[in-house]
Design an enzyme around this catalytic site. Sequence first.
Site, mmCIF file in Angstrom:
data_model
loop_
_atom_site.group_PDB
_atom_site.id
_atom_site.type_symbol
_atom_site.label_atom_id
_atom_site.label_comp_id
_atom_site.label_asym_id
_atom_site.label_seq_id
_atom_site.Cartn_x
_atom_site.Cartn_y
_atom_site.Cartn_z
ATOM 1 C CG HIS A 140 8.157 -13.070 16.269
ATOM 2 N ND1 HIS A 140 8.800 -11.985 16.836
ATOM 3 C CD2 HIS A 140 8.930 -13.476 15.237
ATOM 4 C CE1 HIS A 140 9.929 -11.763 16.167
ATOM 5 N NE2 HIS A 140 10.023 -12.650 15.202
ATOM 6 C CB ALA A 146 -7.166 13.917 24.327
ATOM 7 C CD GLU A 158 -1.603 21.355 30.658
ATOM 8 O OE1 GLU A 158 -2.163 21.602 31.751
ATOM 9 O OE2 GLU A 158 -2.233 21.043 29.629
ATOM 10 C CG HIS A 192 -24.651 17.657 13.427
ATOM 11 N ND1 HIS A 192 -24.778 18.107 12.152
ATOM 12 C CD2 HIS A 192 -23.975 18.627 14.113
ATOM 13 C CE1 HIS A 192 -24.223 19.309 12.065
ATOM 14 N NE2 HIS A 192 -23.742 19.649 13.239
#
Length: 465
Positions: free
Chosen positions: A444, A183, A203, A38
């Site tokens: 702000h 990620a 993990e 692709h």
Amino acid sequence: MAAKSFDLIVIGAGPGGYVAAIRGAQLGMSVAIVEREHLGGICLNWGCIPTKAMLRSSEVFHLMHRAKEFGLKAEKIDYDLDAVVKRSRQVAGQLSGGIGHLMKKNKVTVVMGEATIPAQGKVTVKTEKGTEELTAKNIVLATGARARTLPGLEADGDLVWTYKHALQPKHMPKKLLVIGSGAIGIEFASFYNTLGADTTVVEVMDRVLPVEDAEISAFAKKAFEKQGMKIMQKAMVKQLDRGKGKVTAHIEVGGKVEKHEFDTVISAVGIVGNVEGLGLEALGVKVDRTHVVTDAYCRTGVEGLYAIGDVAGAPWLAHKASHEGVMVAELIAGSNKAHPVKPETIAGCTYCHPQVASVGYTEAKAKELGYDVKVGRFPFIGNGKAIALGEPEGMVKTVFDAKTGELLGAHMVGAEVTELIQGYVVGRQLETTEEDLMNTVFPHPTLSEMMHESVLDAYDRVIHM
């Protein structure tokens, strides 16, 4: 058939390859790009873009459940997984088509097929119609990478998925195991957990998002657990017993093996470079642990052959690949302004909920490199815009060199931090000091004000905390 001759041939049309091709064409070169699947590569078709589209759906779904907090009414909230996936595929399709248009616009010759480099300056492409021979003085390898598979944990598309299966799910997982909390793993965990899957993340390192600053990882972990995720750190999946509609995972944690049952497993244990079948060994290209070894300018050591992006190693990020593509095209064109892409100048963004983003050194890395550091922090709870948005959970952390005031690293967790991080990236590129950042007027009310406050905090001048 006579070989077609070009100034530059690019192998792979992902965010590294297609960008290298465009820049080469802009600089007056005749360019061919070879792609086997692709235009846009994994990033655009099966990675960055479609995952963001899906995560946006889960984010809206999450917000719908919070309607009451905002004085709104939403009842019988539900989702249609097929429609979520369909939208994601349409987004990817639209962008992939856009790459085709860019190739035409820049007069880049697109050859769809499988490439090999039989000799220096030569590329053979196996296409649907047969074999095409191409020649060029310069060749750029941008073949990318694919999901790493561990023995016994191979994907089958039914019970055990890779990112590709997770982007086109056959069913909605009820009880999900995600192996790996980088990620990719954490984004899928976030997506499916938000849609109601009972999610466990395993993990092997001592914390989730292990490349991030330890404080940010700890903050993110707390947020994930609050959302109902189970996080197992310093843990390893030893084997998967596959049954009918279920998988029993043997997870080693703290020296003991525990057995847990799931109906779906997503494996996200890293990537391996696409280096096979190209003829690299015969050319004398050095490959180290599936990645092409290059110098700072992406040169392979074989004259006229360059490697960029994921196939050339970490950081495995699309924007790094694109910048390398531009640099290499400029180098080939004879520019003396081509600068190497330094890993510590590249931001990493993770689109889980809450988002995580960082650039430069973590606090631990800066200390390890011998810097005397000044560290500032500012919480989302102290920011007016964050409270108005209903997003008071998060923090911004900045690390400075105490001697020079150089911004060594910036780390964030919270709403929209993947957009905010670029302020610090630009700051680092311009070699900004704490003085410059303190004297910059931030508008702000914005989330960006926290970036200012975090700098002020590093120098004991914080205002709103």
